[in-house]
Design an enzyme around this catalytic site. Structure first.
Site, PDB file in Angstrom:
ATOM      1  CB  CYS A  22      33.562  57.254  19.315  1.00 15.08           C
ATOM      2  SG  CYS A  22      34.765  57.667  19.834  1.00 15.08           S
ATOM      3  CB  THR A  54      42.197  56.157  23.149  1.00 10.11           C
ATOM      4  OG1 THR A  54      41.399  57.188  21.961  1.00 10.11           O
ATOM      5  CG2 THR A  54      41.620  54.741  22.313  1.00 10.11           C
TER       6      THR A  54
HETATM    7  C1  PLP Z   1      38.893  63.206  23.132  1.00 18.80           C
HETATM    8  C2  PLP Z   1      39.119  62.391  24.580  1.00 18.80           C
HETATM    9  C3  PLP Z   1      39.574  60.448  24.603  1.00 18.80           C
HETATM   10  C4  PLP Z   1      40.440  60.537  23.369  1.00 18.80           C
HETATM   11  O1  PLP Z   1      42.291  60.961  23.728  1.00 18.80           O
HETATM   12  P1  PLP Z   1      42.287  60.866  21.944  1.00 18.80           P
HETATM   13  O2  PLP Z   1      43.604  61.579  22.309  1.00 18.80           O
HETATM   14  O3  PLP Z   1      41.804  61.202  20.552  1.00 18.80           O
HETATM   15  O4  PLP Z   1      42.854  59.248  21.906  1.00 18.80           O
HETATM   16  C5  PLP Z   1      39.007  60.277  25.181  1.00 18.80           C
HETATM   17  N1  PLP Z   1      38.381  60.478  26.423  1.00 18.80           N
HETATM   18  C6  PLP Z   1      37.669  62.066  26.211  1.00 18.80           C
HETATM   19  C7  PLP Z   1      36.782  62.133  27.575  1.00 18.80           C
HETATM   20  C8  PLP Z   1      38.075  63.170  25.063  1.00 18.80           C
HETATM   21  O5  PLP Z   1      37.642  63.310  25.113  1.00 18.80           O
END
Ligand code: PLP
Length: 413
Positions: free
Chosen positions: A332, A73
């Site tokens: 989410c 993120t």
């Molecule tokens: C899990 C995920 C995220 C977020 O990753 P975090 O490390 O949890 O912030 C973003 N993009 C995709 C495609 C994901 O699968």
């Protein structure tokens, strides 16, 4: 309650025991800050640099081009907002797709509210965009193309290298969100021809709360955070030493295991897909059959709610049964009852989008678990459909897109 069967590995994975072992001393024995010069700091600094090398080896990068972050993120936010800000005088147009994770979509939306223009390229029925569509959308004021490598919900893998060739030729910065692919399928930043790449440790058996942004040398971005001089003055804040060490270990394990693991996952994935298609009427596989992540299964199941399936599987009532953890889409959005924007982008009808389940495998799942899941899923679907006021067997084969050959939509009304 018996052992759960965890089929939500696109949301997060179990931290590998070898990763946990490697992380442990960095909490309570070797807890110095890598920013300090005494021995306990220097060894932390060295551990971070070893992790950086392990990650660089996994993605074919130069160590000097890797910046540790709190996850994908943050890496996405940095790549998108940082590029937009750095290149604002050049232009304010960004290109993405209409099937992105919120961690990529929301930074784009934020920019849109602040004077940037964003083109959301429509994906096709399998979730793919073409390099030609990207080329056509590029304008003189386009400064960034940003999209996922592998889609977290439907598993579709985009033709990133071909899109990278287009952006390279047109001189547009290209950011790839590789949170679902790094550690699972080969990711080589040179082959992908991208400029920025986000990844997350907890998606490939590393710890939560740590990730990285790979940034090609010379790419212009402003920092997201302002503070100390860590990460070559570009990402301040005391390093998450145990997390970074864990990310490095996960990268090393992935490099050794990826090939055999992917082979096993593809077998289990296809076993589940075939099993569901044989065992249930009126279902539709979402995503692509060929361009698909090794661990992703996503079905729309007509006549019932994905949430009901998910809850029935995770809270089984029968004595001795195992909870099965699945997802109804992106973690989410599954807190709300909005249908997934990604399924809608594929053209899945709203009612079908409501009835979707995602099963995502890890290398720890077994064939026996898949048999158990199929049997349990069939029971749950049968029961929910028998109570459903809307479900009529075979009523909307055409609408599901499940049986296009030989299906006369007009005749069926
Ligand atoms: C899990 C995920 C995220 C977020 O990753 P975090 O490390 O949890 O912030 C973003 N993009 C995709 C495609 C994901 O699968």
């Amino acid at each position: 309650m018996k052992d759960p069967i965890f089929l939500d590995n696109a949301a997060t994975t179990r931290t590998d025991p070898e990763v946990v072992e490697e992380m442990k001393p960095w909490f309570d024995e070797r807890y110095g800050s890598p920013a300090t010069l005494y021995a306990m700091g220097a060894e932390a600094k060295q551990a971070i640099e070893e992790a950086r090398q392990r990650l660089a080896d996994l993605i074919g990068a130069d160590v000097k081009e890797i910046y540790f972050t709190s996850g994908a993120t943050e890496a996405n936010n940095w790549a998108i907002k940082g590029t937009a800000e750095a290149l604002a005088s050049k232009g304010k147009h960004i290109i993405t797709t209409n099937a992105e994770h919120h961690a990529l979509l929301m930074p784009c939306r934020h920019l849109e509210k602040n004077g940037w223009e964003v083109t959301y390229l429509p994906v096709d029925g399998e979730g793919l965009v073409t390099p030609e569509a990207v080329a056509d959308a590029i304008r003189d004021d386009t400064v960034l193309v940003t999209m996922a490598h592998g889609n977290h919900e439907i598993g579709t893998i985009q033709p990133i290298a071909a899109i990278g060739a287009v952006t390279r030729e047109r001189g547009v910065t290209f950011h790839v969100n590789a949170a679902q692919t790094v550690g699972h399928v080969p990711v080589d930043v040179a082959e992908l021809e991208c400029d920025l790449l986000s990844l997350s440790a907890h998606k490939f058996y590393g710890p939560k709360g740590v990730g990285a942004l790979w940034m090609r040398r010379g790419v212009r971005t402003t920092p997201l955070l302002h503070g100390g001089g860590q990460e070559r003055k570009r990402r301040p804040g005391t390093h998450n030493v145990p997390g970074i060490v864990g990310l490095g270990k996960a990268a090393q394990l992935a490099r050794n295991r990826m090939q055999s693991e992917a082979k096993k996952l593809v077998e289990l994935r296809d076993y589940l897909i075939e099993g569901i298609e044989k065992g249930l009427d009126d279902v539709r596989l979402n995503g692509s059959r060929s361009e698909r992540l090794p661990n992703n299964v996503n079905f729309s199941i007509e006549g019932i709610e994905g949430e009901s399936i998910m809850l029935s599987l995770s809270y089984p009532t029968a004595e001795g049964s195992r909870p099965v953890y699945v997802s109804t889409g992106s973690a989410c959005v599954s807190g709300t009852l909005e249908p997934s924007h990604i399924l809608l982008a594929l053209g899945v009808p709203v009612e079908m989008a409501h009835g979707s389940v995602r099963l995502t495998l890890s290398h720890e799942n077994t064939r026996e678990e898949c048999d158990y899941v199929l049997e349990t899923l069939f029971e749950v679907v049968e029961r929910l459909r028998s109570m459903s006021p809307v479900y009529k067997r075979g009523a909307s084969k055409c609408a599901t897109g499940n049986d296009n050959d030989g299906c006369d939509c007009e005749a069926a009304g």
